[in-house]
Scaffold this active site. Sequence first.
Site, PDB file in Angstrom:
ATOM      1  N   ASP A  89     -21.284   3.968   9.771  1.00 30.91           N
ATOM      2  CA  ASP A  89     -20.004   4.685   9.782  1.00 30.91           C
ATOM      3  C   ASP A  89     -19.590   4.987   8.341  1.00 30.91           C
ATOM      4  OD1 ASP A  89     -18.129   2.641   8.645  1.00 30.91           O
ATOM      5  OD2 ASP A  89     -18.685   1.491  10.416  1.00 30.91           O
ATOM      6  N   HIS A 104     -28.594   1.937   5.435  1.00 30.63           N
ATOM      7  CA  HIS A 104     -29.205   2.372   6.701  1.00 30.63           C
ATOM      8  C   HIS A 104     -28.799   3.791   7.092  1.00 30.63           C
ATOM      9  CE1 HIS A 104     -29.541  -2.188   7.724  1.00 30.63           C
ATOM     10  NE2 HIS A 104     -30.488  -1.782   6.922  1.00 30.63           N
TER      11      HIS A 104
HETATM   12  P1  NAD Z   1     -24.414  -8.042  13.147  1.00 31.98           P
HETATM   13  O1  NAD Z   1     -23.913  -7.392  14.384  1.00 31.98           O
HETATM   14  O2  NAD Z   1     -25.760  -8.637  13.136  1.00 31.98           O
HETATM   15  O3  NAD Z   1     -23.396  -9.209  12.725  1.00 31.98           O
HETATM   16  C1  NAD Z   1     -22.012  -8.973  12.752  1.00 31.98           C
HETATM   17  C2  NAD Z   1     -21.329 -10.059  11.958  1.00 31.98           C
HETATM   18  O4  NAD Z   1     -19.966  -9.712  11.883  1.00 31.98           O
HETATM   19  C3  NAD Z   1     -21.413 -11.450  12.607  1.00 31.98           C
HETATM   20  O5  NAD Z   1     -21.771 -12.396  11.611  1.00 31.98           O
HETATM   21  C4  NAD Z   1     -19.995 -11.674  13.127  1.00 31.98           C
HETATM   22  O6  NAD Z   1     -19.605 -13.048  13.076  1.00 31.98           O
HETATM   23  C5  NAD Z   1     -19.193 -10.851  12.133  1.00 31.98           C
HETATM   24  N1  NAD Z   1     -17.884 -10.417  12.628  1.00 31.98           N
HETATM   25  C6  NAD Z   1     -17.488 -10.106  13.885  1.00 31.98           C
HETATM   26  N2  NAD Z   1     -16.202  -9.744  13.892  1.00 31.98           N
HETATM   27  C7  NAD Z   1     -15.767  -9.794  12.609  1.00 31.98           C
HETATM   28  C8  NAD Z   1     -14.523  -9.518  11.969  1.00 31.98           C
HETATM   29  N3  NAD Z   1     -13.449  -9.108  12.653  1.00 31.98           N
HETATM   30  N4  NAD Z   1     -14.449  -9.704  10.619  1.00 31.98           N
HETATM   31  C9  NAD Z   1     -15.520 -10.124   9.894  1.00 31.98           C
HETATM   32  N5  NAD Z   1     -16.717 -10.402  10.455  1.00 31.98           N
HETATM   33  C10 NAD Z   1     -16.835 -10.227  11.790  1.00 31.98           C
HETATM   34  O7  NAD Z   1     -24.227  -6.976  11.994  1.00 31.98           O
HETATM   35  P2  NAD Z   1     -25.125  -6.657  10.733  1.00 31.98           P
HETATM   36  O8  NAD Z   1     -25.494  -7.931  10.032  1.00 31.98           O
HETATM   37  O9  NAD Z   1     -24.414  -5.594  10.000  1.00 31.98           O
HETATM   38  O10 NAD Z   1     -26.478  -6.050  11.326  1.00 31.98           O
HETATM   39  C11 NAD Z   1     -26.439  -5.091  12.358  1.00 31.98           C
HETATM   40  C12 NAD Z   1     -27.095  -3.742  12.071  1.00 31.98           C
HETATM   41  O11 NAD Z   1     -26.580  -2.853  13.079  1.00 31.98           O
HETATM   42  C13 NAD Z   1     -26.714  -3.119  10.762  1.00 31.98           C
HETATM   43  O12 NAD Z   1     -27.867  -2.878  10.074  1.00 31.98           O
HETATM   44  C14 NAD Z   1     -26.029  -1.782  11.096  1.00 31.98           C
HETATM   45  O13 NAD Z   1     -26.791  -0.677  10.624  1.00 31.98           O
HETATM   46  C15 NAD Z   1     -26.053  -1.651  12.593  1.00 31.98           C
HETATM   47  N6  NAD Z   1     -24.685  -1.477  13.164  1.00 31.98           N
HETATM   48  C16 NAD Z   1     -23.776  -0.694  12.508  1.00 31.98           C
HETATM   49  C17 NAD Z   1     -22.497  -0.544  13.009  1.00 31.98           C
HETATM   50  C18 NAD Z   1     -21.520   0.330  12.250  1.00 31.98           C
HETATM   51  O14 NAD Z   1     -21.947   1.216  11.513  1.00 31.98           O
HETATM   52  N7  NAD Z   1     -20.197   0.102  12.359  1.00 31.98           N
HETATM   53  C19 NAD Z   1     -22.127  -1.185  14.201  1.00 31.98           C
HETATM   54  C20 NAD Z   1     -23.099  -1.975  14.856  1.00 31.98           C
HETATM   55  C21 NAD Z   1     -24.372  -2.108  14.331  1.00 31.98           C
END
Ligand code: NAD
Length: 231
Positions: A89, A104
């Site tokens: 995003d 990414h």
């Molecule tokens: P992940 O989903 O593996 O981990 C999410 C982390 O966020 C967890 O450790 C969780 O405890 C934490 N979390 C949840 N709610 C939270 C909050 N309110 N405040 C702070 N932390 C919070 O995510 P990742 O490590 O970024 O890996 C996932 C991959 O998926 C990334 O490479 C990304 O490209 C992709 N992804 C991107 C999006 C996006 O662009 N918004 C959304 C989902 C997945």
Amino acid sequence: MKKIVVLTGAGISAESGLKTFRDSDGLWEGYDVQKVATPEAWQQNPQLVQDFYNMRRRDALAAKPNAAHYALAELEQQYNVTIITQNIDDLHERAGSTNVMHLHGVITRSQSSLNPALTYPIEGWELKMEAMCELGSQLRAHVVWFGEDVPMIIPAARECQQADLFILVGSSLAVYPAAGLVNYVHYNVPKYIIDPKIPDINRIKNLIKIADKASVGVPALVRQLLTGVPR
Ligand code: NAD
């Protein structure tokens, strides 16, 4: 000016309404990532992959930055800030951060399926199957799929090596090579981790763990860094 490097993951955008992976049993908005976020998925069912990213783009465009994105933008008042995000995003940019590296890719752009260096802005949320790049090949979302190279990893590692302070927000550190970036930060450098579920990286020196949601933990830390008053 001191240099702050911030590595963000899906958790920073959770309170903007964009779901993370790991909190949803390894599914992304109900989809198995192998079926929508790999080169094999694109070979087997390009329409499904295109539709999946069209939905992610629609959701991302409708979402708004939250207090954590805005607070990180404010840090630029006094620090040289680099945001390295794993997110596709564009909420950091919309909150005002001016130096954002997308490890990414970013959902608001498309890329040629022949040459990933050819990328283009997308008008609106929908990338149609008939849209072609200048080489005449199908346009796909400008995102790095599982199993693809991460071209930004080397510049990102260089940024980490130069950090005077490091902040990790909302990442499970389960996705490599992004998860290895923290190893490039000098062991003397303070490393703040803001996540309600702190990932297990106790081998790393100088960790300061803040088990809060991003919208609470990030503005409080930024206030401390800008005013010198402890949280
Ligand atoms: P992940 O989903 O593996 O981990 C999410 C982390 O966020 C967890 O450790 C969780 O405890 C934490 N979390 C949840 N709610 C939270 C909050 N309110 N405040 C702070 N932390 C919070 O995510 P990742 O490590 O970024 O890996 C996932 C991959 O998926 C990334 O490479 C990304 O490209 C992709 N992804 C991107 C999006 C996006 O662009 N918004 C959304 C989902 C997945």
